[in-house]
Design a protein around this motif. Structure first.
Motif, short mmCIF file in Angstrom:
data_model
loop_
_atom_site.label_atom_id
_atom_site.label_comp_id
_atom_site.label_asym_id
_atom_site.label_seq_id
_atom_site.Cartn_x
_atom_site.Cartn_y
_atom_site.Cartn_z
N ALA A 21 0.50 -1.34 0.26
CA ALA A 21 -0.37 -0.12 -0.10
C ALA A 21 0.78 1.07 -0.21
O ALA A 21 0.44 1.89 -0.35
CB ALA A 21 -0.57 -0.09 1.32
N VAL A 261 -8.16 -8.70 -1.90
CA VAL A 261 -8.47 -6.88 -1.60
C VAL A 261 -7.98 -6.78 -0.39
O VAL A 261 -8.78 -7.31 0.78
CB VAL A 261 -9.79 -6.37 -1.71
N ALA A 262 -7.60 -5.69 0.35
CA ALA A 262 -6.17 -5.66 1.46
C ALA A 262 -7.06 -4.76 1.48
O ALA A 262 -7.22 -3.34 1.03
CB ALA A 262 -4.89 -5.63 1.80
N GLU A 263 -8.18 -4.20 2.80
CA GLU A 263 -8.90 -2.52 2.95
C GLU A 263 -7.76 -2.17 4.70
O GLU A 263 -8.19 -3.02 5.32
CB GLU A 263 -10.19 -2.68 3.52
N ARG A 265 -7.71 -0.32 7.79
CA ARG A 265 -8.23 1.31 8.27
C ARG A 265 -7.09 1.36 9.64
O ARG A 265 -6.53 0.13 10.69
CB ARG A 265 -9.63 0.33 9.29
N ILE A 269 -6.65 -4.03 8.92
CA ILE A 269 -7.02 -5.07 8.29
C ILE A 269 -7.79 -6.05 7.31
O ILE A 269 -7.56 -6.65 8.58
CB ILE A 269 -5.66 -5.67 7.18
N SER A 272 -10.62 -9.71 2.21
CA SER A 272 -11.63 -9.80 1.65
C SER A 272 -11.18 -10.43 0.19
O SER A 272 -10.82 -10.17 -0.36
CB SER A 272 -12.96 -9.03 1.23
N THR A 280 -13.72 -14.03 4.14
CA THR A 280 -13.37 -12.09 5.02
C THR A 280 -12.46 -12.04 5.90
O THR A 280 -12.70 -12.85 7.09
CB THR A 280 -14.55 -11.36 4.62
N HIS A 282 -10.66 -10.43 9.11
CA HIS A 282 -10.48 -9.18 10.27
C HIS A 282 -8.65 -9.68 10.55
O HIS A 282 -8.59 -10.23 11.93
CB HIS A 282 -11.02 -8.51 11.06
#
Length: 317
Positions: A21, A261-263, A265, A269, A272, A280, A282
């Motif tokens: 990222a 897909v890595a989000e 936060r 992280i 999903s 999915t 966390h």
């Protein structure tokens, strides 16, 4: 590996996800690969052939998977061909024709290399019935050692690749933050009459024929270690009452690539896989969180063997 939300993940993933990222890590180009869900009809419905990869393997060691592997550059060489055209396969697989041929060739070649099953025949309507002789084994070993190309193997034996015996089923791409990446097409195929699987792969320490529901249950109990593409495809096989139904259903499947897909936060992280909500995950810890030392996961090699619904050695229906 570490665990959260019931999902296992390598402990280096959070660090690699953040590095990707931030631009500190560049995603490697995935290598094309193919894998085959080899099916046969059992007394309680279709069974799928699975193998457990040796723990010494650099990629996915200790996990249960299907026969398969990377595309060999020589898989694009001209081969005798029966079934749908290369143009048809290119349309179905979302590639150009040379790539489509290479992927289909890899699927057939790897199934022979890892299971001793050959989807080829001397004419469009025939298929080899026995591949257990010493001469077949010598050719299989030469293919594994890359001393023999698949095109030369088929030509020397006067065989046509039976592309009509394969049905496209799924496509998964290894996450961008992984150091080893594969763009893998999954195919379904039925064990040809007269042939039988053999425990010949040097990459596996166990093989089994097992009902998809039984394999999925073993995964859910923590007994069989699998990667998301494997358990996802197993679950999608469960509704079908026969191997023929699986092949028929393949005609309606879309091969949209599944890519994680890595989000990032504030609290960690969220990882999903689109269309596959069960995976999915966390991963707790904010952007500056230090890398933790997770509790070790049970060794895949120590996982108990599945309780197969039939012996690993089998013949086609």
């Amino acid at each position: 590996m570490s665990a959260t939300n019931g999902q296992w993940y390598p402990p280096e993933w959070p660090e690699r996800i953040r590095a990707l990222a931030s631009g500190e890590l560049t995603a490697v180009t995935p290598r094309r690969a193919a894998t085959v869900l080899l099916l046969r009809d059992g007394t309680a419905g279709p069974e799928v052939h699975m193998l457990r990869r040796r723990t010494s393997m650099a990629f996915a060691g200790g996990v249960y998977a299907y026969p398969g592997g990377g595309v060999d550059v020589r898989d694009e060489r001209p081969v005798g061909w029966a079934g749908p055209s290369r143009a048809d396969w290119a349309r179905w697989l979302g590639t150009d024709e040379p790539a489509a041929q290479a992927i289909v060739c890899a699927a057939v070649r790897e199934t022979f290399e890892e299971a001793g099953v050959l989807l080829a025949g001397s004419s469009p309507g025939t298929v080899v019935e026995d591949t257990t002789g010493e001469d077949w084994e010598a050719d299989r070993a030469a293919l594994v050692a890359r001393e023999l190309s698949f095109a030369d193997f088929l030509s020397r034996r006067g065989l046509l690749l039976r592309s009509d015996l394969l049905a496209p089923w799924d496509r998964w791409i290894t996450p961008e933050f992984e150091p080893r990446r594969y763009d893998t097409w999954f195919f379904a195929a039925v064990l040809p009459r007269g042939q039988r699987t053999r425990d010949v792969s040097t990459e596996a320490d166990r093989t089994v024929w097992i009902r998809p529901a039984e394999a999925a249950a073993g995964h859910d109990r923590g007994e069989l270690t699998m990667m998301p593409p494997t358990i996802a495809t197993l679950r999608r096989l469960q509704p079908y009452a026969s191997a023929a139904e699986v092949l028929a259903a393949a005609a309606d499947r879309e091969l949209t690539p599944v890519l994680a897909v890595a989000e990032l936060r504030d609290d960690g992280i969220v990882l999903s896989w689109p269309g596959n909500d069960e995976f999915t995950t966390h991963i707790p810890g904010g952007p500056g969180a230090p890398r933790s030392s997770p509790d070790p996961a049970p060794s895949p090699a120590a996982a108990p063997a599945p309780s197969p619904s039939a012996p690993a050695e089998g013949t086609g229906a």
